[in-house]
Design an enzyme around this catalytic site. Structure first.
Site, PDB file in Angstrom:
ATOM      1  N   SER A 183      58.083  68.524  72.412  1.00 58.67           N
ATOM      2  CA  SER A 183      58.017  70.702  72.955  1.00 58.67           C
ATOM      3  C   SER A 183      56.586  70.316  71.544  1.00 58.67           C
ATOM      4  O   SER A 183      55.933  71.834  71.644  1.00 58.67           O
ATOM      5  CB  SER A 183      59.564  71.001  72.153  1.00 58.67           C
ATOM      6  OG  SER A 183      59.851  70.932  71.021  1.00 58.67           O
ATOM      7  N   LYS A 184      57.043  70.436  70.725  1.00 63.27           N
ATOM      8  CA  LYS A 184      55.667  70.525  69.254  1.00 63.27           C
ATOM      9  C   LYS A 184      54.611  69.658  69.655  1.00 63.27           C
ATOM     10  O   LYS A 184      53.658  70.519  69.380  1.00 63.27           O
ATOM     11  CB  LYS A 184      56.486  69.947  67.775  1.00 63.27           C
ATOM     12  CG  LYS A 184      57.456  70.163  67.655  1.00 63.27           C
ATOM     13  CD  LYS A 184      57.462  71.773  67.097  1.00 63.27           C
ATOM     14  CE  LYS A 184      58.759  72.460  66.401  1.00 63.27           C
ATOM     15  NZ  LYS A 184      58.292  73.467  66.628  1.00 63.27           N
ATOM     16  N   GLY A 192      62.881  65.456  72.798  1.00 64.68           N
ATOM     17  CA  GLY A 192      62.248  66.490  73.194  1.00 64.68           C
ATOM     18  C   GLY A 192      62.156  67.241  72.143  1.00 64.68           C
ATOM     19  O   GLY A 192      60.979  68.019  72.543  1.00 64.68           O
ATOM     20  N   TYR A 193      62.121  67.622  70.816  1.00 63.78           N
ATOM     21  CA  TYR A 193      61.481  68.040  69.433  1.00 63.78           C
ATOM     22  C   TYR A 193      60.163  67.395  69.579  1.00 63.78           C
ATOM     23  O   TYR A 193      59.027  68.339  69.540  1.00 63.78           O
ATOM     24  CB  TYR A 193      62.474  67.348  68.307  1.00 63.78           C
ATOM     25  CG  TYR A 193      61.757  68.788  67.292  1.00 63.78           C
ATOM     26  CD1 TYR A 193      62.544  69.747  66.438  1.00 63.78           C
ATOM     27  CD2 TYR A 193      60.682  67.591  66.042  1.00 63.78           C
ATOM     28  CE1 TYR A 193      62.179  70.709  66.027  1.00 63.78           C
ATOM     29  CE2 TYR A 193      60.531  69.193  64.996  1.00 63.78           C
ATOM     30  CZ  TYR A 193      60.471  69.982  64.968  1.00 63.78           C
ATOM     31  OH  TYR A 193      60.492  70.733  64.503  1.00 63.78           O
ATOM     32  N   THR A 194      59.795  66.518  69.418  1.00 60.37           N
ATOM     33  CA  THR A 194      58.678  65.538  69.389  1.00 60.37           C
ATOM     34  C   THR A 194      57.520  66.120  70.582  1.00 60.37           C
ATOM     35  O   THR A 194      56.335  66.385  70.141  1.00 60.37           O
ATOM     36  CB  THR A 194      58.998  64.061  69.785  1.00 60.37           C
ATOM     37  OG1 THR A 194      58.993  63.359  68.473  1.00 60.37           O
ATOM     38  CG2 THR A 194      57.168  63.739  69.963  1.00 60.37           C
TER      39      THR A 194
END
Ligand SMILES: NC(=O)c1ccc[n+]([C@@H]2O[C@H](COP(=O)([O-])OP(=O)(O)OC[C@H]3O[C@@H](n4cnc5c(N)ncnc54)[C@H](O)[C@@H]3O)[C@@H](O)[C@H]2O)c1
Length: 246
Positions: A156-157, A152-154
């Protein structure tokens, strides 16, 4: 230095961590700083300590409230020169995609990516009208390289970096610059939620062998959003202790 004299800056996600350090530095350099965040007591502290001029409890995912808050700020100060988006969450940090819940994925995309879309849209009309503006989103090296266990983090960024590159070009001839910054691990409260093994893995990838500091990030950010940075837009700057190779 009084680089930000007579300039109005909005920092979303500035109640703590990287955004807080940037808020302090812009204020010290003469700017009028308004912080938007979801953390009421940290925001109260910013006012009590006279670190910033105005604070607003606003969730970056709430488009209507965001727009109202930008209008409030314009009524108070009459202009808007700088937006720094430091709002973000890390989500699960040691979870392969098979076990990563859709709800967690939607939540992080909503804050880290949809939120960036909302706030960028909200500030651009005023900046274009002024023929001047500086927008900076805090992305992450995870979005460039991909961190395992953090889909999710990867994602989104990576999406946020795409937003910066596209919108930077859309507004390149308006006096408004739109850039991103991709830090490696920086010592902030966000890391307390990171799996210790993941933190060790991320630090081991930094050739300087240490975490970055919020002051180091604030120093670079303040140049990117200053009047001196005239020929940079749609670009993702690096602050990674030697980790980034592109
Ligand atoms: N610390 C690191 O190692 C690191 C590395 C790379 C990128 N980043 C990015 O830098 C930014 C700042 O991170 P940090 O380390 O200072 O984290 P932090 O958790 O200390 O600060 C993030 C701030 O964002 C605010 N926020 C969260 N959700 C919000 C929402 N829905 N609406 C408004 N505000 C919200 C939080 O309340 C907090 O004040 C984040 O986008 C993060 O992903 C951090």
């Amino acid at each position: 230095m009084r680089r930000f004299e007579n300039q109005v800056a909005i920092i979303i996600g500035g109640a703590r961590g990287i955004g807080h350090a940037i808020a302090e530095r812009i204020t010290k350099e003469g700017g009028i700083v308004c912080v938007l965040d979801v953390l009421q007591s940290e925001l109260d502290e910013l006012i009590k300590e006279k670190i910033v001029q105005n604070v607003f409890v606003v969730d970056i995912t709430n488009e209507v409230l965001l727009n109202e808050t930008i209008q409030n700020i314009l009524e108070l100060h009459g202009r808007l020169d700088i937006l720094i988006n430091s709002a973000g969450i890390v989500g699960p940090t040691a979870t392969k995609i098979e076990y990563y819940s859709s709800l967690d994925f939607q939540k992080i995309i909503n804050i880290n990516l949809n939120g960036a879309f909302n706030i960028t849209k909200a500030v651009l009309p005023q900046m274009v009208q002024q023929n001047y503006g500086r927008i900076l989103h805090i992305a992450s090296i995870g979005g460039k390289e991909g961190n395992p266990g953090m889909v999710g983090y990867t994602a989104s960024k990576a999406g946020l970096m795409g937003l910066v590159k596209g919108v930077g070009k859309e507004y390149a001839d308006t006096g408004v610059t739109v850039n991103g910054l991709a830090p490696a691990v920086i010592a902030t409260p966000m890391n307390k939620d990171t799996d210790p093994e993941m933190l060790k893995y991320m630090t081991s990838k930094i050739p300087m062998g240490r975490l970055g500091t919020v002051e180091e990030v604030a120093s670079l950010v303040c140049w990117i959003v200053s009047k001196e940075a005239t020929f940079n837009t749609g670009f993702i700057f690096d602050i990674s202790g030697g980790r980034a190779t592109f």
